[in-house]
Design a protein around this motif. Structure first.
Motif, mmCIF file in Angstrom:
data_model
loop_
_atom_site.group_PDB
_atom_site.id
_atom_site.type_symbol
_atom_site.label_atom_id
_atom_site.label_comp_id
_atom_site.label_asym_id
_atom_site.label_seq_id
_atom_site.Cartn_x
_atom_site.Cartn_y
_atom_site.Cartn_z
ATOM 1 N N ASN A 295 0.842 -1.215 0.000
ATOM 2 C CA ASN A 295 0.000 0.000 0.000
ATOM 3 C C ASN A 295 0.868 1.253 0.000
ATOM 4 O O ASN A 295 0.586 2.209 -0.717
ATOM 5 C CB ASN A 295 -0.910 0.022 1.233
ATOM 6 N N LYS A 298 2.151 1.768 -3.368
ATOM 7 C CA LYS A 298 1.063 2.130 -4.287
ATOM 8 C C LYS A 298 0.641 3.593 -4.125
ATOM 9 O O LYS A 298 0.317 4.275 -5.079
ATOM 10 C CB LYS A 298 -0.144 1.236 -3.983
ATOM 11 N N PHE A 299 0.616 4.057 -2.862
ATOM 12 C CA PHE A 299 0.031 5.381 -2.611
ATOM 13 C C PHE A 299 1.062 6.471 -2.303
ATOM 14 O O PHE A 299 0.742 7.482 -1.698
ATOM 15 C CB PHE A 299 -1.008 5.277 -1.480
ATOM 16 N N ASP A 323 4.941 6.559 5.393
ATOM 17 C CA ASP A 323 5.212 7.037 4.028
ATOM 18 C C ASP A 323 4.844 8.504 3.935
ATOM 19 O O ASP A 323 4.115 9.014 4.796
ATOM 20 C CB ASP A 323 4.449 6.201 2.978
ATOM 21 N N ILE A 328 -4.557 9.875 3.869
ATOM 22 C CA ILE A 328 -5.971 9.465 3.948
ATOM 23 C C ILE A 328 -6.732 10.547 4.711
ATOM 24 O O ILE A 328 -6.285 10.979 5.782
ATOM 25 C CB ILE A 328 -6.085 8.109 4.691
ATOM 26 N N ILE A 336 -11.063 2.754 7.817
ATOM 27 C CA ILE A 336 -10.057 2.172 6.941
ATOM 28 C C ILE A 336 -9.795 0.684 7.225
ATOM 29 O O ILE A 336 -9.466 -0.080 6.330
ATOM 30 C CB ILE A 336 -8.747 3.015 6.982
ATOM 31 N N GLN A 342 -12.891 1.236 0.816
ATOM 32 C CA GLN A 342 -11.813 1.877 0.080
ATOM 33 C C GLN A 342 -11.991 3.363 0.216
ATOM 34 O O GLN A 342 -13.109 3.854 0.327
ATOM 35 C CB GLN A 342 -11.928 1.513 -1.387
ATOM 36 N N GLY A 353 -7.619 -2.988 -6.266
ATOM 37 C CA GLY A 353 -7.729 -3.478 -4.892
ATOM 38 C C GLY A 353 -9.181 -3.525 -4.473
ATOM 39 O O GLY A 353 -10.003 -2.760 -4.963
ATOM 40 N N SER A 354 -9.442 -4.450 -3.551
ATOM 41 C CA SER A 354 -10.834 -4.698 -3.204
ATOM 42 C C SER A 354 -11.206 -4.121 -1.851
ATOM 43 O O SER A 354 -12.350 -4.179 -1.443
ATOM 44 C CB SER A 354 -11.063 -6.195 -3.189
ATOM 45 N N GLY A 355 -10.221 -3.536 -1.138
ATOM 46 C CA GLY A 355 -10.525 -2.957 0.161
ATOM 47 C C GLY A 355 -10.626 -3.998 1.263
ATOM 48 O O GLY A 355 -11.251 -3.744 2.281
ATOM 49 N N LEU A 358 -6.522 -4.173 4.421
ATOM 50 C CA LEU A 358 -6.297 -3.634 5.768
ATOM 51 C C LEU A 358 -7.169 -4.300 6.828
ATOM 52 O O LEU A 358 -6.766 -4.419 7.982
ATOM 53 C CB LEU A 358 -6.513 -2.114 5.776
ATOM 54 N N SER A 359 -8.358 -4.733 6.434
ATOM 55 C CA SER A 359 -9.194 -5.422 7.432
ATOM 56 C C SER A 359 -8.557 -6.775 7.763
ATOM 57 O O SER A 359 -8.589 -7.226 8.910
ATOM 58 C CB SER A 359 -10.642 -5.568 6.949
ATOM 59 N N SER A 382 1.117 8.787 5.577
ATOM 60 C CA SER A 382 0.439 7.883 6.518
ATOM 61 C C SER A 382 1.467 7.141 7.358
ATOM 62 O O SER A 382 2.535 6.773 6.850
ATOM 63 C CB SER A 382 -0.373 6.838 5.757
ATOM 64 N N PHE A 384 1.391 3.781 9.781
ATOM 65 C CA PHE A 384 0.709 2.645 10.406
ATOM 66 C C PHE A 384 1.591 2.174 11.559
ATOM 67 O O PHE A 384 2.802 1.981 11.378
ATOM 68 C CB PHE A 384 0.518 1.513 9.401
HETATM 69 P P1 ADP Z 1 -6.885 -2.395 -1.249
HETATM 70 O O1 ADP Z 1 -6.835 -3.847 -1.553
HETATM 71 O O2 ADP Z 1 -7.979 -1.661 -1.967
HETATM 72 O O3 ADP Z 1 -5.575 -1.692 -1.304
HETATM 73 P P2 ADP Z 1 -6.719 -1.995 1.573
HETATM 74 O O4 ADP Z 1 -7.656 -2.449 2.642
HETATM 75 O O5 ADP Z 1 -5.326 -2.490 1.636
HETATM 76 O O6 ADP Z 1 -7.420 -2.391 0.222
HETATM 77 O O7 ADP Z 1 -6.715 -0.425 1.554
HETATM 78 C C1 ADP Z 1 -7.945 0.269 1.567
HETATM 79 C C2 ADP Z 1 -7.756 1.678 1.079
HETATM 80 O O8 ADP Z 1 -7.000 2.422 2.036
HETATM 81 C C3 ADP Z 1 -6.979 1.790 -0.198
HETATM 82 O O9 ADP Z 1 -7.813 1.594 -1.312
HETATM 83 C C4 ADP Z 1 -6.438 3.208 -0.119
HETATM 84 O O10 ADP Z 1 -7.426 4.094 -0.557
HETATM 85 C C5 ADP Z 1 -6.235 3.414 1.376
HETATM 86 N N1 ADP Z 1 -4.824 3.240 1.796
HETATM 87 C C6 ADP Z 1 -4.258 2.149 2.343
HETATM 88 N N2 ADP Z 1 -2.962 2.352 2.641
HETATM 89 C C7 ADP Z 1 -2.679 3.617 2.254
HETATM 90 C C8 ADP Z 1 -1.494 4.434 2.282
HETATM 91 N N3 ADP Z 1 -0.342 3.993 2.794
HETATM 92 N N4 ADP Z 1 -1.608 5.703 1.816
HETATM 93 C C9 ADP Z 1 -2.775 6.173 1.331
HETATM 94 N N5 ADP Z 1 -3.916 5.461 1.266
HETATM 95 C C10 ADP Z 1 -3.864 4.202 1.715
#
Ligand code: ADP
Length: 423
Positions: A295, A298-299, A323, A328, A336, A342, A353-355, A358-359, A382, A384
């Motif tokens: 993630n 990606k972001f 990062d 967010i 989240i 998402q 991604g399916s959201g 993180l869950s 962000s 974590f």
């Molecule tokens: P996905 O499979 O869609 O990535 P996640 O549950 O991993 O599902 O993440 C859900 C959403 O949280 C992502 O679609 C994104 O919008 C947001 N997200 C997660 N991690 C980050 C991050 N490090 N920076 C910005 N947005 C994030």
């Protein structure tokens, strides 16, 4: 008390008849007295024929009174008495009348809800109304509360249903895209096969690469779905064994250097302790870290930073993944870690991604008896933070679990390809 002089002109009866009436009246009196609610027998002029002590207590009737009209008028204020009298009079005109009504009354300046139940009864040659009063103030409140809480549950169920529908929409999209790519590549190769001279090894390799990449994407999705469903049905096995978490997390970070470099991101690892042995589950730790790191990659925009840091105190080991990416919005943070959520739910603006990532991460961290939190701001980045118990197993239990864990170990390279397939 059933009052004989209210019912009959006793002077005209002989002794024998009076005794018979007295016997029957005692029976009626006893019956009313044992009814579990305030109860009164009235004629159509509100004259009391009989009443029980619960009714006298309810209306605080301590004197001997003949007519209840005034008392009822005082109890049913503001229009309610009119409703009551309408209901009352129609009874005497039409015995098939609605038997129960609910009205508001006031006693000692406190509002009360009462249910009135009526039934016409024949006594001698006339009909009288047997009226019972049930105080339903509390049960009404309870019913209202129950209704309100049911309403809340219904709202939650509807929201959850909507989330599920959004999830299926996302997941269908995520399944369709790689399948279309695979199909397109296979169809192209099929065309080329008819004209074998036009097929170069290079081209074939590229196409196989595309097919593989998309198969990994599908696998990632399916793996996440399987894992989350396994947790849902209660499959929660954890294989704890002692290992150096600093070395393990460092390995994980190093293994993704290539992905970060491809996006011109600076990836760093640091730790307060050089080494720190704790009891943890390697497989689950990898899933958690890869998910957060993919993630973060990606972001975060090109040229950005991703830092992983480990610190510890006596009770907890804290791993932060920070990062300086797109971040967010504050109002989205609390959702989240919820399933199917998402930040950009619409299909056009989302980045795949399916959201569920993180869950799943949250469930895995909690399986390890830890916790996860997020601090994030749009365009700042962000962070974590994962906290895991700083505890060790006895050497014997650790060795035993290590054997099981080894059997479950998946090829790290294969796992990486799957977890980073959408980058
Ligand atoms: P996905 O499979 O869609 O990535 P996640 O549950 O991993 O599902 O993440 C859900 C959403 O949280 C992502 O679609 C994104 O919008 C947001 N997200 C997660 N991690 C980050 C991050 N490090 N920076 C910005 N947005 C994030």
């Amino acid at each position: 008390m059933l009052k004989n002089d209210n019912l009959y002109n006793i002077e005209n009866f002989d002794d024998q008849y009076i005794r018979t009436i007295a016997k029957r009246n005692k029976l009626v009196n006893d019956l009313i007295e044992y009814l579990p609610h305030p109860c009164v027998i009235l004629d159509s002029d509100f004259k009391i024929i009989a009443s029980n002590s619960l009714l006298r207590d309810f209306f605080k009737i301590y004197a001997d009174i003949n007519n209840i009209r005034e008392i009822l008028e005082a109890f049913f204020k503001e229009g309610q008495f009119d409703v009551f009298t309408d209901w009352f009079y129609i009874f005497f005109k039409n015995s098939a009348h609605i038997r129960n009504i609910i009205l508001n009354g006031t006693k000692d300046n406190i509002c009360q809800k009462v249910q009135l139940s009526g039934n016409l009864i024949p006594l001698e040659d006339k009909f009288y109304l047997l009226l019972t009063i049930t105080d339903i103030t509390n049960s009404f409140d309870e019913t209202n509360k129950l209704f309100a809480s049911n309403n809340e549950s219904l709202k939650e169920a509807l929201i959850s249903e909507r989330r599920k529908s959004e999830f299926f929409l996302n997941i269908s999209h995520d399944l369709r895209t790689p399948i279309n790519v695979i199909l397109g590549t296979v169809q192209l190769s099929e065309l080329n096969m008819r004209n074998i001279s036009g097929l170069s090894v290079d081209l074939m390799e590229r196409r196989v690469g595309i097919i593989k990449q998309n198969c990994y994407r599908l696998l990632k999705l399916v793996n996440n779905l399987i894992d989350i469903s396994r947790l849902d049905v209660g499959y929660k096995s954890v294989e704890l064994c002692n290992f150096d978490i600093v070395a393990k997390v460092k390995d994980i970070v190093l293994s993704i250097t290539e992905y970060a470099e491809n996006r011109a991101l600076k990836l760093t690892f640091s730790s307060d302790a050089d080494a720190l042995e704790i009891a943890c589950d390697t497989d689950k730790l990898e899933r958690i870290m890869y998910n957060l790191l993919s993630n973060a990659i990606k972001f975060t925009r090109q040229g950005g930073n991703i830092d992983v840091h480990i610190s510890n105190d006596n009770n907890w080991v804290t791993i932060t993944v920070r990062d300086n990416g797109i971040g967010i919005p504050k109002e989205k943070i609390k959702y989240i870690f919820k399933r199917f959520k998402q930040v950009n739910a619409d299909l056009t603006s989302r980045s795949g991604g399916s959201g569920i990532g993180l869950s799943l991460v949250k469930s895995l961290v909690e399986l390890l008896k830890g916790s996860i939190s997020l601090d994030s701001s749009p365009d700042i980045g962000s962070t974590f933070t994962i906290k895991l118990p700083n505890k060790k197993l006895s050497a014997r239990s650790s060795r035993k679990n290590a054997k099981i864990a080894e059997a479950n170990v998946k090829s790290n390279l294969e796992r990486l390809k799957i977890e980073f397939s959408d980058i």
